[in-house]
Design a protein around this motif. Structure first.
Motif, PDB file in Angstrom:
ATOM      1  N   TYR A  89      -3.306  61.086  29.226  1.00 51.93           N
ATOM      2  CA  TYR A  89      -2.607  59.838  28.901  1.00 51.93           C
ATOM      3  C   TYR A  89      -3.286  59.131  27.735  1.00 51.93           C
ATOM      4  N   ARG A  90      -4.613  59.059  27.764  1.00 50.32           N
ATOM      5  CA  ARG A  90      -5.356  58.374  26.706  1.00 50.32           C
ATOM      6  C   ARG A  90      -5.195  59.034  25.352  1.00 50.32           C
ATOM      7  N   LYS A  97       2.784  57.069  25.568  1.00 49.66           N
ATOM      8  CA  LYS A  97       2.293  56.243  26.673  1.00 49.66           C
ATOM      9  C   LYS A  97       3.430  55.407  27.261  1.00 49.66           C
TER      10      LYS A  97
END
Length: 122
Positions: A89-90, A97
């Motif tokens: 996700y990061r 996102k």
């Protein structure tokens, strides 16, 4: 902040400064040493490769204090799968996102009544 993050991530992954320098095609570990001690910043093209190496986003490298992430992980008791999902996700761009957030919110709202009912019974 990027210097502290780079050093933290390198040590967390068990890499030497020489390994990182070689991975990036740099002549010497002293270049990595200068970035980690905030003597100089890595070029933008290199920042992308560093983010890829450490599996974090470029934004996180610059704007998040990643040195405290272990504290967060200890308090949340994340599984390996959950930690991997967070790392992925990061690394997403903002649009990615937002898409993940939308799916997660939708699924949570769908499951929420079931979770609340189980909590009432307990």
């Amino acid at each position: 902040m990027i210097g502290a993050n780079l050093k933290y991530l390198r040590l967390k992954n068990g890499f030497s400064q020489e390994y990182v320098a070689n991975y990036l095609g740099r002549k010497s570990f002293t270049t990595v040493q200068k970035w980690e001690s905030d003597v100089s910043d890595p070029p933008l093209a290199i920042v992308g490769k560093l983010a890829e190496l450490y599996k974090v986003s470029i934004d996180d490298l610059f704007y998040q204090d990643l040195t405290n992430s272990e504290i967060v992980h200890q308090n949340l008791n994340l599984s390996d799968k959950e930690e991997t999902m967070i790392k992925k996700y990061r690394s997403l761009l903002p649009a990615g996102k937002a898409a993940v957030d939308a799916v997660l919110d939708s699924q949570y709202e769908f499951a929420k009544p079931k979770v609340e009912k189980v909590a009432e019974i307990s």
